[in-house]
Design an enzyme around this catalytic site. Structure first.
Site, mmCIF file in Angstrom:
data_model
loop_
_atom_site.group_PDB
_atom_site.id
_atom_site.type_symbol
_atom_site.label_atom_id
_atom_site.label_comp_id
_atom_site.label_asym_id
_atom_site.label_seq_id
_atom_site.Cartn_x
_atom_site.Cartn_y
_atom_site.Cartn_z
ATOM 1 N N PRO A 89 0.815 -1.222 0.000
ATOM 2 C CA PRO A 89 0.000 0.000 0.000
ATOM 3 C C PRO A 89 0.848 1.270 0.000
ATOM 4 O O PRO A 89 0.354 2.350 -0.332
ATOM 5 C CB PRO A 89 -0.811 -0.102 1.302
ATOM 6 C CG PRO A 89 -0.743 -1.519 1.722
ATOM 7 C CD PRO A 89 0.535 -2.073 1.174
ATOM 8 N N GLU A 116 1.495 -8.422 8.314
ATOM 9 C CA GLU A 116 1.512 -6.951 8.406
ATOM 10 C C GLU A 116 2.452 -6.340 7.372
ATOM 11 O O GLU A 116 2.727 -5.130 7.420
ATOM 12 C CB GLU A 116 1.926 -6.511 9.819
ATOM 13 C CG GLU A 116 0.852 -6.755 10.873
ATOM 14 C CD GLU A 116 -0.511 -6.164 10.498
ATOM 15 O OE1 GLU A 116 -0.562 -5.012 10.051
ATOM 16 O OE2 GLU A 116 -1.515 -6.883 10.646
ATOM 17 N N ARG A 153 -3.111 -8.515 -21.230
ATOM 18 C CA ARG A 153 -4.027 -8.114 -22.304
ATOM 19 C C ARG A 153 -3.407 -7.048 -23.222
ATOM 20 O O ARG A 153 -3.914 -6.798 -24.312
ATOM 21 C CB ARG A 153 -5.382 -7.672 -21.756
ATOM 22 C CG ARG A 153 -5.389 -6.379 -21.003
ATOM 23 C CD ARG A 153 -6.705 -6.206 -20.270
ATOM 24 N NE ARG A 153 -7.861 -6.219 -21.157
ATOM 25 C CZ ARG A 153 -8.206 -5.227 -21.966
ATOM 26 N NH1 ARG A 153 -7.485 -4.137 -22.003
ATOM 27 N NH2 ARG A 153 -9.276 -5.320 -22.735
ATOM 28 N N ASP A 168 -9.329 1.328 -25.142
ATOM 29 C CA ASP A 168 -9.740 1.175 -23.745
ATOM 30 C C ASP A 168 -9.619 2.483 -22.979
ATOM 31 O O ASP A 168 -8.855 3.372 -23.356
ATOM 32 C CB ASP A 168 -8.848 0.136 -23.034
ATOM 33 C CG ASP A 168 -9.332 -1.280 -23.276
ATOM 34 O OD1 ASP A 168 -10.511 -1.448 -23.624
ATOM 35 O OD2 ASP A 168 -8.512 -2.204 -23.119
HETATM 36 N N1 SAM Z 1 0.494 -3.223 7.365
HETATM 37 C C1 SAM Z 1 0.439 -2.914 5.969
HETATM 38 C C2 SAM Z 1 0.052 -1.471 5.780
HETATM 39 O O1 SAM Z 1 -0.748 -0.955 6.566
HETATM 40 O O2 SAM Z 1 0.522 -0.855 4.794
HETATM 41 C C3 SAM Z 1 -0.593 -3.785 5.259
HETATM 42 C C4 SAM Z 1 -0.155 -5.178 5.074
HETATM 43 S S1 SAM Z 1 -1.323 -6.105 4.131
HETATM 44 C C5 SAM Z 1 -2.398 -6.721 5.358
HETATM 45 C C6 SAM Z 1 -0.406 -7.521 3.604
HETATM 46 C C7 SAM Z 1 0.130 -7.440 2.191
HETATM 47 O O3 SAM Z 1 -0.909 -7.249 1.267
HETATM 48 C C8 SAM Z 1 1.106 -6.329 1.910
HETATM 49 O O4 SAM Z 1 2.415 -6.637 2.333
HETATM 50 C C9 SAM Z 1 1.036 -6.200 0.409
HETATM 51 O O5 SAM Z 1 1.862 -7.129 -0.264
HETATM 52 C C10 SAM Z 1 -0.428 -6.551 0.132
HETATM 53 N N2 SAM Z 1 -1.265 -5.370 -0.069
HETATM 54 C C11 SAM Z 1 -2.251 -4.923 0.743
HETATM 55 N N3 SAM Z 1 -2.830 -3.840 0.251
HETATM 56 C C12 SAM Z 1 -2.218 -3.561 -0.913
HETATM 57 C C13 SAM Z 1 -2.367 -2.543 -1.895
HETATM 58 N N4 SAM Z 1 -3.260 -1.558 -1.759
HETATM 59 N N5 SAM Z 1 -1.561 -2.576 -2.974
HETATM 60 C C14 SAM Z 1 -0.636 -3.546 -3.124
HETATM 61 N N6 SAM Z 1 -0.443 -4.540 -2.224
HETATM 62 C C15 SAM Z 1 -1.222 -4.550 -1.131
#
Ligand code: SAM
Length: 222
Positions: A89, A116, A153, A168
């Site tokens: 994120p 996490e 795609r 697109d």
């Molecule tokens: N503690 C982290 C935070 O608040 O940023 C969130 C961890 S999430 C529960 C677990 C994993 O999901 C992350 O390490 C990532 O690989 C993936 N993930 C979750 N949300 C994402 C997003 N918006 N974009 C890309 N990967 C995401």
């Protein structure tokens, strides 16, 4: 050929989505190759642990550096041209321009987190950090799958009609697609716009551009 590697604790997540529709056709036609590497295979402790508690305390577990970095180095060894992208994120937002940029690279590795997230030192091993949007998924796998689908795609020869991808949303100056209609001509009292039945291609083109502009403006894209 386009070569994607996915670093994940859940390779089975990708089995069914890659075995249907456009990704399946692309793989069967030899236009794309997708390999999953199980991160757990790179853990060297006897229980094959991949997560541990955060220093400083706090809830949840973190992905340990050792197995994740091991999987990244293996991906680079297998494909030295690969561009390694961590799904998080905290990354830069994914969009159609990024999809076009990645597809040009032809060699990509998508690193999926769980728990996490990652030990921060893993970030030094990747080329880029990418976010699917401002929300939190339980793992990187749904994000990696969306990225992969958007890339596949765009590969030449994958879509039945090569112009489809060019028309697109987000492709031409970030514009959205225009409204589409198919048979029947009247559905529950709602008619297809008359211009689309006119056979006048100049008028149809103008109407479509106008509708795309209205839609894009209403969603703050232009
Ligand atoms: N503690 C982290 C935070 O608040 O940023 C969130 C961890 S999430 C529960 C677990 C994993 O999901 C992350 O390490 C990532 O690989 C993936 N993930 C979750 N949300 C994402 C997003 N918006 N974009 C890309 N990967 C995401």
């Amino acid at each position: 050929m386009f070569h994607a590697q996915i670093l994940t604790l859940f390779p089975e997540f990708f089995t069914s989505p890659l075995a249907c529709s456009i990704p399946k056709r692309a793989i069967e036609a030899g236009l794309a190759q997708v390999d999953c590497l199980q991160i757990r295979d790179f853990s060297t402790d006897k229980h094959h642990n991949v997560d541990d508690k955060p220093y400083g305390g706090g809830p949840g577990m973190l992905m340990k550096a050792e197995p994740v970095v091991g999987s990244i180095r293996e991906a680079r060894k297998r494909d030295p041209q690969t561009h390694v992208v961590m799904l998080t994120p905290s990354g830069v937002p994914f969009n159609q321009a990024k999809a076009l940029e990645y597809v040009e690279k032809r060699h990509i590795t998508l690193l999926c987190g769980r728990y996490e997230g990652f030990d921060e030192r893993i970030c030094d091993e990747v080329d880029e950090q990418l976010s699917l949007g401002d929300y939190v998924l339980s793992g990187g796998e749904p994000a990696a799958l969306s990225v992969l689908d958007a890339l596949i795609r765009l590969l030449p020869g994958v879509l039945g009609s090569p112009e489809s991808a060019l028309l697109d949303s987000f492709t031409e100056e970030g514009m959205l697609d225009w409204p589409h209609y198919t048979r029947p001509e009247i559905f529950e009292g709602k008619s297809v716009p008359k211009v689309l039945l006119s056979g006048d291609h100049a008028k149809i083109d103008a109407w479509r551009k106008e509708q795309a502009a209205i839609r894009s403006k209403s969603r703050h894209l232009s």
